[in-house]
Design a protein around this motif. Structure first.
Motif, short mmCIF file in Angstrom:
data_model
loop_
_atom_site.label_atom_id
_atom_site.label_comp_id
_atom_site.label_asym_id
_atom_site.label_seq_id
_atom_site.Cartn_x
_atom_site.Cartn_y
_atom_site.Cartn_z
N MET A 191 0.84 -1.17 0.00
CA MET A 191 0.00 0.00 0.00
C MET A 191 0.89 1.23 0.00
O MET A 191 1.84 1.33 0.77
CB MET A 191 -0.89 -0.03 1.24
CG MET A 191 -1.92 1.04 1.27
SD MET A 191 -3.10 0.78 -0.04
CE MET A 191 -4.42 1.74 0.51
N GLY A 192 0.55 2.16 -0.84
CA GLY A 192 1.32 3.39 -0.93
C GLY A 192 0.92 4.38 0.15
O GLY A 192 0.02 4.15 0.94
N ARG A 193 1.62 5.49 0.16
CA ARG A 193 1.31 6.55 1.10
C ARG A 193 0.22 7.45 0.51
O ARG A 193 0.12 7.60 -0.71
CB ARG A 193 2.54 7.39 1.39
CG ARG A 193 3.64 6.58 2.05
CD ARG A 193 4.88 7.40 2.18
NE ARG A 193 5.27 7.83 0.83
CZ ARG A 193 6.28 8.63 0.56
NH1 ARG A 193 7.00 9.12 1.52
NH2 ARG A 193 6.56 8.96 -0.67
N ARG A 194 -0.55 8.08 1.37
CA ARG A 194 -1.64 8.94 0.92
C ARG A 194 -1.11 10.11 0.07
O ARG A 194 -1.76 10.54 -0.86
CB ARG A 194 -2.41 9.48 2.12
CG ARG A 194 -3.64 10.26 1.75
CD ARG A 194 -4.39 10.70 2.96
NE ARG A 194 -4.92 9.55 3.68
CZ ARG A 194 -6.21 9.29 3.78
NH1 ARG A 194 -7.09 10.08 3.23
NH2 ARG A 194 -6.63 8.24 4.43
N ASP A 195 0.07 10.61 0.38
CA ASP A 195 0.66 11.71 -0.39
C ASP A 195 1.04 11.31 -1.81
O ASP A 195 1.28 12.18 -2.66
CB ASP A 195 1.91 12.24 0.31
CG ASP A 195 1.60 12.92 1.63
OD1 ASP A 195 0.42 13.25 1.85
OD2 ASP A 195 2.53 13.12 2.43
N ILE A 213 -0.88 9.84 -3.98
CA ILE A 213 -2.02 9.94 -4.90
C ILE A 213 -1.98 11.25 -5.68
O ILE A 213 -2.03 11.22 -6.93
CB ILE A 213 -3.35 9.74 -4.16
CG1 ILE A 213 -3.41 8.35 -3.52
CG2 ILE A 213 -4.53 9.93 -5.12
CD1 ILE A 213 -4.56 8.17 -2.57
N PRO A 214 -1.89 12.43 -5.04
CA PRO A 214 -1.80 13.66 -5.82
C PRO A 214 -0.55 13.72 -6.70
O PRO A 214 -0.59 14.26 -7.82
CB PRO A 214 -1.77 14.77 -4.77
CG PRO A 214 -2.34 14.17 -3.55
CD PRO A 214 -1.99 12.72 -3.61
N ALA A 215 0.55 13.16 -6.23
CA ALA A 215 1.77 13.14 -7.03
C ALA A 215 1.57 12.28 -8.29
O ALA A 215 2.03 12.66 -9.38
CB ALA A 215 2.94 12.61 -6.21
N ALA A 216 0.88 11.17 -8.15
CA ALA A 216 0.59 10.32 -9.31
C ALA A 216 -0.34 11.04 -10.28
O ALA A 216 -0.19 10.93 -11.50
CB ALA A 216 -0.03 9.00 -8.86
N PHE A 217 -1.28 11.81 -9.75
CA PHE A 217 -2.17 12.57 -10.61
C PHE A 217 -1.38 13.60 -11.42
O PHE A 217 -1.54 13.71 -12.63
CB PHE A 217 -3.25 13.26 -9.79
CG PHE A 217 -4.21 14.06 -10.62
CD1 PHE A 217 -5.21 13.43 -11.33
CD2 PHE A 217 -4.07 15.44 -10.73
CE1 PHE A 217 -6.08 14.17 -12.13
CE2 PHE A 217 -4.93 16.18 -11.51
CZ PHE A 217 -5.94 15.54 -12.21
N ARG A 218 -0.51 14.35 -10.74
CA ARG A 218 0.30 15.35 -11.45
C ARG A 218 1.20 14.70 -12.49
O ARG A 218 1.43 15.26 -13.56
CB ARG A 218 1.12 16.16 -10.45
CG ARG A 218 0.28 17.13 -9.65
CD ARG A 218 1.12 18.06 -8.82
NE ARG A 218 2.00 17.37 -7.88
CZ ARG A 218 1.66 17.01 -6.66
NH1 ARG A 218 0.45 17.27 -6.20
NH2 ARG A 218 2.52 16.39 -5.87
N ALA A 219 1.71 13.50 -12.20
CA ALA A 219 2.57 12.80 -13.14
C ALA A 219 1.81 12.33 -14.37
O ALA A 219 2.41 12.13 -15.44
CB ALA A 219 3.24 11.62 -12.46
N SER A 220 0.51 12.16 -14.26
CA SER A 220 -0.28 11.66 -15.39
C SER A 220 -0.84 12.76 -16.27
O SER A 220 -1.51 12.47 -17.27
CB SER A 220 -1.41 10.76 -14.87
OG SER A 220 -2.31 11.51 -14.08
N ILE A 221 -0.57 14.02 -15.96
CA ILE A 221 -1.06 15.13 -16.77
C ILE A 221 -0.27 15.21 -18.07
O ILE A 221 0.96 15.20 -18.05
CB ILE A 221 -0.95 16.47 -16.00
CG1 ILE A 221 -1.89 16.46 -14.79
CG2 ILE A 221 -1.28 17.65 -16.91
CD1 ILE A 221 -1.74 17.67 -13.89
N GLN A 222 -0.99 15.27 -19.17
CA GLN A 222 -0.38 15.39 -20.50
C GLN A 222 -0.57 16.82 -20.99
O GLN A 222 -1.67 17.36 -20.90
CB GLN A 222 -1.04 14.43 -21.49
CG GLN A 222 -0.95 12.98 -21.09
CD GLN A 222 0.47 12.47 -21.12
OE1 GLN A 222 1.23 12.79 -22.03
NE2 GLN A 222 0.84 11.68 -20.12
N ILE A 223 0.49 17.43 -21.51
CA ILE A 223 0.41 18.80 -22.02
C ILE A 223 0.51 18.76 -23.54
O ILE A 223 1.50 18.29 -24.09
CB ILE A 223 1.53 19.67 -21.43
CG1 ILE A 223 1.46 19.66 -19.91
CG2 ILE A 223 1.42 21.10 -21.97
CD1 ILE A 223 2.62 20.35 -19.23
N ALA A 224 -0.54 19.24 -24.21
CA ALA A 224 -0.58 19.25 -25.68
C ALA A 224 0.24 20.42 -26.21
O ALA A 224 0.63 21.32 -25.46
CB ALA A 224 -2.03 19.35 -26.15
#
Length: 80
Positions: A1-5, A7-18
């Motif tokens: 199990m990962g740390r709660r912190d 989750i937002p880091a994974a979200f930011r890492a998944s952002i794609q910039i066109a």
């Protein structure tokens, strides 16, 4: 199990910039980034998290189902 912190880091890492500057997040990319930090979420769980915690992203999916795409927008009439 990962740390709660992680989750937002994974979200930011998944952002794609066109090329035009638009920022999007695909649910599948978010789930893949979560797997790298030891979170095994379904697409539905990831969608619920994005809808709850990311108020500046709106759903711009073109098809039905759990594979969704979210677009960053500025609700204050300033950009995307």
């Amino acid at each position: 199990m990962g740390r709660r912190d992680d989750i937002p880091a994974a979200f930011r890492a998944s952002i794609q910039i066109a090329a035009n500057g638009r920022r999007t997040v695909a649910t599948t990319d978010f789930v893949a980034a979560l797997a790298l930090v030891n979170y095994e979420w379904s697409l539905a769980e990831a969608n619920r998290w994005i809808e709850h915690y990311q108020s500046t992203f709106k759903d711009v999916s073109t098809e039905e189902g759990e594979r969704r795409t979210f677009l960053l927008f500025n609700p204050n009439n300033g950009g995307f």
